[in-house]
Design an enzyme around this catalytic site. Structure first.
Site, PDB file in Angstrom:
ATOM      1  N   GLU A 126       0.823  -1.143   0.056  1.00  0.00           N
ATOM      2  CA  GLU A 126       0.070  -0.111  -0.092  1.00  0.00           C
ATOM      3  C   GLU A 126       0.696   1.249  -0.037  1.00  0.00           C
ATOM      4  OE1 GLU A 126      -4.212  -1.722   2.238  1.00  0.00           O
ATOM      5  OE2 GLU A 126      -2.760  -0.548   3.200  1.00  0.00           O
ATOM      6  N   HIS A 242      -9.065  10.042   3.914  1.00  0.00           N
ATOM      7  CA  HIS A 242      -8.782   8.876   2.929  1.00  0.00           C
ATOM      8  C   HIS A 242      -9.128   9.568   1.468  1.00  0.00           C
ATOM      9  CE1 HIS A 242      -8.596   5.031   0.560  1.00  0.00           C
ATOM     10  NE2 HIS A 242      -8.137   4.610   1.750  1.00  0.00           N
ATOM     11  N   ARG A 288      -0.898   9.404   1.927  1.00  0.00           N
ATOM     12  CA  ARG A 288      -2.446   9.605   1.797  1.00  0.00           C
ATOM     13  C   ARG A 288      -2.573  11.411   1.728  1.00  0.00           C
ATOM     14  NH1 ARG A 288      -5.520   5.168   5.596  1.00  0.00           N
ATOM     15  NH2 ARG A 288      -5.266   3.444   4.133  1.00  0.00           N
ATOM     16  N   HIS A 349     -11.147  10.063   7.666  1.00  0.00           N
ATOM     17  CA  HIS A 349     -10.904   8.677   7.721  1.00  0.00           C
ATOM     18  C   HIS A 349     -10.287   8.323   9.190  1.00  0.00           C
ATOM     19  CE1 HIS A 349     -10.173   4.566   6.260  1.00  0.00           C
ATOM     20  NE2 HIS A 349      -8.995   4.639   6.517  1.00  0.00           N
ATOM     21  N   ARG A 384      -0.969   8.625   9.406  1.00  0.00           N
ATOM     22  CA  ARG A 384      -0.604   7.327   9.518  1.00  0.00           C
ATOM     23  C   ARG A 384      -0.235   6.588   8.220  1.00  0.00           C
ATOM     24  NH1 ARG A 384      -4.146   3.150   8.796  1.00  0.00           N
ATOM     25  NH2 ARG A 384      -6.060   4.295   8.252  1.00  0.00           N
TER      26      ARG A 384
END
Length: 537
Positions: A126, A242, A288, A349, A384
Site C-alpha cells: 500500500e 482517505h 495519503r 478517515h 498514519r
C-alpha cells in the site's frame, strides 16, 4: 469552559457494579484487549451499540506486519517514520514493528483467517510502504474477518461480560486516579462501574465531518471523556482524509481501499488525464495526505466534485477475487469496478491524535489506558502509514495487559459527586446542531486550512458551548457534547500550528517548519495548551 462532568450524580446514591477491568469499545482494540485481559481478570466490555459495530469492521486493506523474509523491521520502521513527517516517536514505532508479527500470530490463534497463496500469507503493498507486508482476509474484508473471529471468541469467554447498548457518560476520577465509569443503561438508568483498570477503545472521530468513511458511532467519545477527566490530548490537528471514497449520488462515502491502488489502479481527473505524476514521484502510492490534496486540486481545476479511480486494466475475475466487497458494493449502484472508472473523492478517515499514552498504553490519569484510534501512542506522527492502525491496536493491547498486572488493588472509594445548576433541555434539536458542526468542520477545518477560516470556524463552534449548560439525557446529547469538545480542540490545534505537515495543511503556511514546529500540540483541561517533546528519530 467544558465542564468536568456532563451530568449531575452522587456515587453513594447510584447502583454499583465491581469488576477487574472495564473495556470500552468493540473494535479490534477492545476485542483483542478484552480477550487478553480475560486470562487473568474479570472483564466487563461496554459497547454503545453492539459487538459488531466499529470502525474495524469496515477496514478493507489489511494489517501491516513484517512477515516476508525479504522484509525487515528496519524497513517498516523507516517507512512509518517517513509517513509520519517528523512527529513519530521512534521508540513507539520500534515497539510496533518488532512486536507486530507476534500480535498477528495471536490474531491467528484467536481464529482470524488471513488469505493465503501457495500455502504462504498473501501480502500486498500500500501507499508509502517499501515492501509487500499487508496481510488481508477475504480479499478486501480484513476488518470484518478480524471482528468475526474476535467477537466469537469474546462471546464464548466466561470471564467477559458484555453490555451492549450502554453509553459511558464519564470517567469517575479523583486526585488524578480513575476509579471506574459512569454508565447510562438502555432504559436511562445510571450505574457506577468500579474497576482496577479502565481501557478506552472507543475508536475515532469521523463524525466530526459531513463526509466520512466512518460509521455513525465514531463520535470522538473516548477523547472527550478523557479530556474532561484530565488526560493529555495530543496532535488533534492531524486528521487523515482517505483519498478515495466512493462519490456517487445516493451512495454513502464507501471506502475504496488503498490496496486497489497498491494493485495498480490509477487516478484520472474528469478529463480522463492521469495526474499524480504532477504531485509526487510515488504517483498513486504517495502518502495519503499528498494523494488527497492532489485529488482536491484536480477537482478545483476541473470544477468537478470527484475524480476517477481506474482499475479496468485488470480482468473481471481478478477484480472479483481480490476486491469482492468493493466490487459488490459498487455493483449495487450500477458501477462495475472491472470495466468502469469509479468516481471517488476524499473523506475523513482517521484521527492520528488522541489520548496521549506511554509505551504501555497508560495515560496521565492513573489506572486509565487508551488503545487503538482513540490513543496517541506516537506511532502515527502527523500521518498514519496505511494498515498500521490494526497493528498498533494489537501491539499496545498486549502491552496494556502487561501493565495492568502490575497495578495494586484500588483503595477505599472516596465520596465523589457532581452538582451544578444546569438549565432545561436544549431547545434546538441535536440533529440540527450536529449537522451545523459537521458543515463548519468541513468548510474550515478540512483538507486545506487558513487562519481566517479556522478563526471563523472556532467562533462558530464556540456558539454551541451553551449545550454544556443544559440537561443532557440521551445518547445523541452526549455524543454531540463529545463531538463539540473534539471539534474545538481540533480547530484550536490547527490554528496554533503555523506550518503544513502530514494531515495538517495550511494554505497560509504551506511549508513544513522543523525549526519551530517539530513538536506536539498537547491539551489539558485544567492547564490549557502545552508542547510535547519529540524523541530522537
Amino acid at each position: 469552559m467544558i465542564p468536568r462532568y456532563l451530568v449531575d450524580f452522587n456515587l453513594d446514591e447510584l447502583p454499583q457494579v465491581h469488576t477487574d477491568v472495564i473495556v470500552i469499545g468493540a473494535g479490534i482494540a477492545g476485542l483483542f484487549t478484552a480477550i487478553k485481559a480475560s486470562k487473568d481478570f474479570k472483564v466487563l466490555m461496554v459497547t454503545k451499540k453492539s459487538l459488531l459495530d466499529s470502525n474495524t469492521r469496515y477496514a478493507q486493506g489489511g494489517i501491516a506486519a513484517v512477515i516476508s523474509d525479504e522484509d525487515s523491521p528496519e524497513y517498516h520502521h523507516q517507512d512509518t517514520l517517513n509517513a509520519g513527517a517528523g512527529l513519530c516517536s521512534s521508540a513507539a514505532v520500534n515497539v510496533l514493528v518488532h512486536e507486530g508479527p507476534d500480535g498477528v500470530k495471536d490474531l491467528i490463534q484467536m481464529g482470524t483467517q488471513f488469505d493465503l497463496e501457495d500455502g504462504e500469507f498473501a501480502l500486498t503493498k500500500e501507499g508509502a510502504h517499501s515492501q509487500r507486508r499487508i496481510l488481508h482476509a477475504h480479499g478486501d474484508a480484513t476488518g470484518a474477518e478480524i471482528v468475526r473471529a474476535l467477537s466469537e471468541k469474546t462471546k464464548q469467554n466466561p470471564n467477559i461480560e458484555l453490555w451492549d447498548d450502554h453509553f459511558i457518560i464519564d470517567l469517575v476520577t479523583q486526585d488524578g486516579e480513575c476509579f471506574g465509569v459512569l454508565v447510562q443503561k438502555p432504559d436511562g438508568q445510571k450505574v457506577f462501574v468500579r474497576a482496577n483498570a479502565t481501557i478506552l477503545c472507543t475508536g475515532g472521530a469521523g463524525q466530526l465531518f459531513r463526509y466520512t468513511t466512518n460509521p455513525d458511532i465514531a463520535t470522538a467519545d473516548g477523547i472527550a471523556i478523557a479530556y474532561r477527566a484530565g488526560a493529555l490530548i495530543q496532535d488533534m490537528e492531524f486528521i487523515q482524509f482517505h483519498p478515495t471514497a466512493l462519490c456517487y449520488p445516493g451512495a454513502p462515502r464507501f471506502l475504496v481501499s488503498e490496496a486497489v491502488r497498491g494493485e495498480g489502479a490509477i487516478l484520472r481527473n474528469i478529463k480522463g488525464e492521469r495526474f499524480m505524476e504532477k504531485y509526487d514521484p510515488q504517483l498513486e502510492l504517495a502518502p495519503r495526505d499528498i494523494v488527497a490534496r492532489a485529488i482536491v486540486n484536480e477537482m478545483e481545476e476541473t470544477k468537478s466534485t470527484f475524480v476517477y479511480i481506474d482499475f479496468t486494466h485488470e480482468s473481471e475475475e481478478t477484480v472479483k477475487h481480490r476486491f469482492p466487497t468493493i466490487y459488490e458494493f459498487c455493483l449495487n449502484y450500477g458501477l462495475d469496478l472491472s470495466s468502469d472508472w469509479i468516481p471517488v473523492a476524499p473523506a475523513a478517515h482517521y484521527m492520528m491524535g488522541g489520548v496521549k499514552t506511554d509505551l504501555y498504553g497508560e495515560t496521565e490519569v492513573a489506572r486509565l489506558f487508551a488503545c487503538g484510534e482513540v490513543s496517541s501512542t506516537g506511532v502515527h506522527g502527523a500521518n498514519r502509514l496505511a494498515s498500521n492502525s490494526l497493528s498498533e491496536a494489537i501491539v499496545f493491547g498486549r502491552r496494556i495487559i502487561e501493565r495492568i498486572h502490575e497495578l495494586s488493588p484500588l483503595e477505599e472509594l472516596p465520596f465523589i459527586a457532581e452538582e451544578s445548576q444546569r438549565l432545561e433541555h436544549a431547545k434546538q434539536p441535536i440533529v440540527e446542531r450536529k449537522l451545523k458542526l459537521q458543515k463548519v468542520m468541513l468548510r474550515y477545518v478540512g483538507l486545506k486550512r487558513t487562519a481566517v477560516g479556522l478563526e471563523k470556524g472556532h467562533e462558530e463552534l464556540r456558539r454551541q458551548l451553551s449545550i454544556f449548560d443544559t440537561c443532557l439525557s440521551k445518547r445523541e446529547d452526549f455524543e454531540f457534547a463529545n463531538l463539540l469538545t473534539c471539534a474545538l480542540l481540533t480547530t484550536q490545534a490547527a490554528l496554533i500550528r503555523e506550518e503544513s505537515r502530514g494531515g495538517h495543511y495550511r494554505e497560509d503556511f504551506p511549508e513544513k517548519n522543523d525549526l519551530l514546529w517539530r513538536k506536539h500540540t498537547v491539551f489539558n483541561r485544567e492547564h490549557g495548551i502545552t508542547e510535547g517533546r519529540i524523541d530522537d528519530v
